[in-house]
Design an enzyme around this catalytic site. Sequence first.
Site, PDB file in Angstrom:
ATOM      1  N   LYS A  42      -4.191 -23.338  30.083  1.00 16.30           N
ATOM      2  CA  LYS A  42      -5.093 -22.947  29.001  1.00 16.30           C
ATOM      3  C   LYS A  42      -6.006 -24.116  28.636  1.00 16.30           C
ATOM      4  CE  LYS A  42      -4.897 -21.068  24.355  1.00 16.30           C
ATOM      5  NZ  LYS A  42      -4.069 -20.575  23.260  1.00 16.30           N
ATOM      6  N   GLU A  62       1.505 -32.254  33.689  1.00 20.46           N
ATOM      7  CA  GLU A  62       2.294 -31.724  34.809  1.00 20.46           C
ATOM      8  C   GLU A  62       1.398 -30.916  35.743  1.00 20.46           C
ATOM      9  OE1 GLU A  62       3.075 -31.569  31.648  1.00 20.46           O
ATOM     10  OE2 GLU A  62       5.213 -31.883  31.308  1.00 20.46           O
ATOM     11  N   GLY A  64      -0.278 -19.478  24.714  1.00 22.58           N
ATOM     12  CA  GLY A  64       0.256 -19.656  26.063  1.00 22.58           C
ATOM     13  C   GLY A  64       1.483 -18.797  26.341  1.00 22.58           C
ATOM     14  N   ARG A  65       2.440 -18.826  25.418  1.00 22.71           N
ATOM     15  CA  ARG A  65       3.708 -18.123  25.689  1.00 22.71           C
ATOM     16  C   ARG A  65       3.596 -16.610  25.525  1.00 22.71           C
ATOM     17  NH1 ARG A  65       3.759 -21.543  21.516  1.00 22.71           N
ATOM     18  NH2 ARG A  65       4.103 -20.782  19.392  1.00 22.71           N
ATOM     19  N   GLU A  85       9.830 -21.928  20.889  1.00 20.58           N
ATOM     20  CA  GLU A  85       8.573 -22.631  20.610  1.00 20.58           C
ATOM     21  C   GLU A  85       7.862 -21.954  19.434  1.00 20.58           C
ATOM     22  OE1 GLU A  85       6.310 -24.807  23.902  1.00 20.58           O
ATOM     23  OE2 GLU A  85       4.907 -23.214  23.465  1.00 20.58           O
ATOM     24  N   HIS A 132      31.794 -14.247  34.483  1.00 13.94           N
ATOM     25  CA  HIS A 132      32.664 -15.176  35.202  1.00 13.94           C
ATOM     26  C   HIS A 132      32.318 -16.632  34.875  1.00 13.94           C
ATOM     27  CE1 HIS A 132      34.604 -12.151  37.761  1.00 13.94           C
ATOM     28  NE2 HIS A 132      33.470 -11.499  37.587  1.00 13.94           N
ATOM     29  N   LYS A 143       4.925 -35.778  24.361  1.00 10.46           N
ATOM     30  CA  LYS A 143       3.807 -35.902  25.308  1.00 10.46           C
ATOM     31  C   LYS A 143       3.073 -37.225  25.084  1.00 10.46           C
ATOM     32  CE  LYS A 143       2.400 -31.048  25.620  1.00 10.46           C
ATOM     33  NZ  LYS A 143       1.323 -30.115  25.325  1.00 10.46           N
TER      34      LYS A 143
END
Length: 543
Positions: A206, A212, A266-267, A352, A383, A511
């Site tokens: 965005k 990254e 974004g999310r 977030e 399990h 960051k």
Amino acid sequence: MKKNNPTLTSTWKNLTSHFNKIKNIEMKQMFADGKKAEDFTISWENFTVDFSKNRITKKTLDLLFNLASECNLQQSIEDQFSGEKINQTEGRAVLHTAVRAEKNKKIFVDNKDVVPQVLESRKKIKRFTDDIISGEIKGSTNKIFTDIVNIGIGGSDLGPAMVVEALKYYSSRLKTHFISNVDGDHVLEILKELNPETTLFIVVSKTFTTQETLSNAITIKNWLIKNLGEDSVINHFAAVSTNTAEIKNFGINPNYVFSMNDWVGGRFSLWSSVGLSISLSIGSKNFESLLKGARKMDNHFQSTPIEKNIPVILALISIWYNNFFKCETEAVIPYSEYLKKLPAYLQQAVMESNGKNTDRNGQNISYQTGNIIWGSTGTNSQHAFFQLIHQGTKLIPCDFIGFSDPLFKENKQHNKLMSNFFAQTEALMMGKTILEAQEELKDSSLSENQIKSLLPFKVFEGNKPTNTLLIQKLTPETLGSLIAIYEHKIFVQGIVWNIFSYDQWGVELGKQLASKLLKEIEEKDPKKHDDSTNSLLKNFLKL
Ligand code: F6P
């Protein structure tokens, strides 16, 4: 939006005294006393949402509905859908619902109807998808694309990666990969599998400033240039971003640029051009169905009274456990391997959004907000961590998500999977009393003394709450609705908790520090930090 502390409302007081009255009542007792599942179940489209296995009565729900009303929920829903700037700390509207809206809708941001632009963007995604899949658009050596790589992180990765995995059954001929972490080893591992001539890379960011994503994109660009030459970049990269200037600098073909709007977080952005990799992976028709499913849930959320409103009810029940039972976590257990990435996706979406300690007035919060979300698929999780849910000391409300129909006709195991699905919620609620355990051991070859000493370990307290979301079949449309349920649940909780769900200032500090530290690491010159960090840096830098 109201800015009231929910714990100071009159309903909160009533909820507290109601909680003290019913907190120890067993759910199985409630059923024995006449509680009816149908009174706590909503059937909607292909969904059955059974929330009866919760430590709630009709009175609990009525009080929770009052709380929602006192927090002005209905008006807030309208504000969100109509493009009010409810993300006040960033001065933005919140309109992921507009991205999947009907063609004839009108939604205004700053007095401009955004729907025509949304439709234009949808058209562009469709055209690009169809042309890549048909082979009309090719790579620099005139070969058709076989592989797609989505380069993004957070919301620019988790949503698309989750949906692509979930809808693998509906795949187009393209193979889709995801690169998110700035872990160069992972990037190189994925590149090993790829043929540069037949791979299309989509840089999704965005902001187009995320360390990254940009680092990975540059590594990959260099790899591509090494293999196919400088001129190939224009044919092998596409980009999704709001930052058109940076996209240009990167050298991306303007025809392969997909814009975004700052009013889609974004999310919450998988429905927008951020979902380009989804569209390529399942084809444009299926992508449309995904949007349609979400849109149907939007209509349900916007127009159904709160008493019958699925996201509202799930949100309020979750508040009940979070703020009254003081549960810290919630588990999401899909009984489908296709949904294995759903918990990770929800971790970002929920945590977030609602992991906030400052209220809408800027005041520090004295009550619990965002839940910790975790989970994994059934039966694998049975399990692994179910021991703790059944017999641990923590109360963990769980969402069980399952499908009536399997996708493969020849799948003969579906009943086995689903018998576990139903067995677990029943076992969690019913538990096993000491008498039941004793009865079971009676016929064993154990002595009386052995039985006596074993008994405490065989007891299950039960009374562990679950929601069951039973869906007819996993399709693009039902998946769209399911994701939208959780999106709206997040919104409702944020409204009640009096927080801003659509900013994420909490990710900034790390960051900032990382970028300072990178310089110090590269220059082998650690500055003054706390003693622990300095000694770790010295160790890392071998100083
Ligand atoms: O680090 C948090 C975050 O800002 C998320 O909210 C976002 O989804 C992610 O980073 C990626 O951001 P971008 O799409 O701008 O690269």
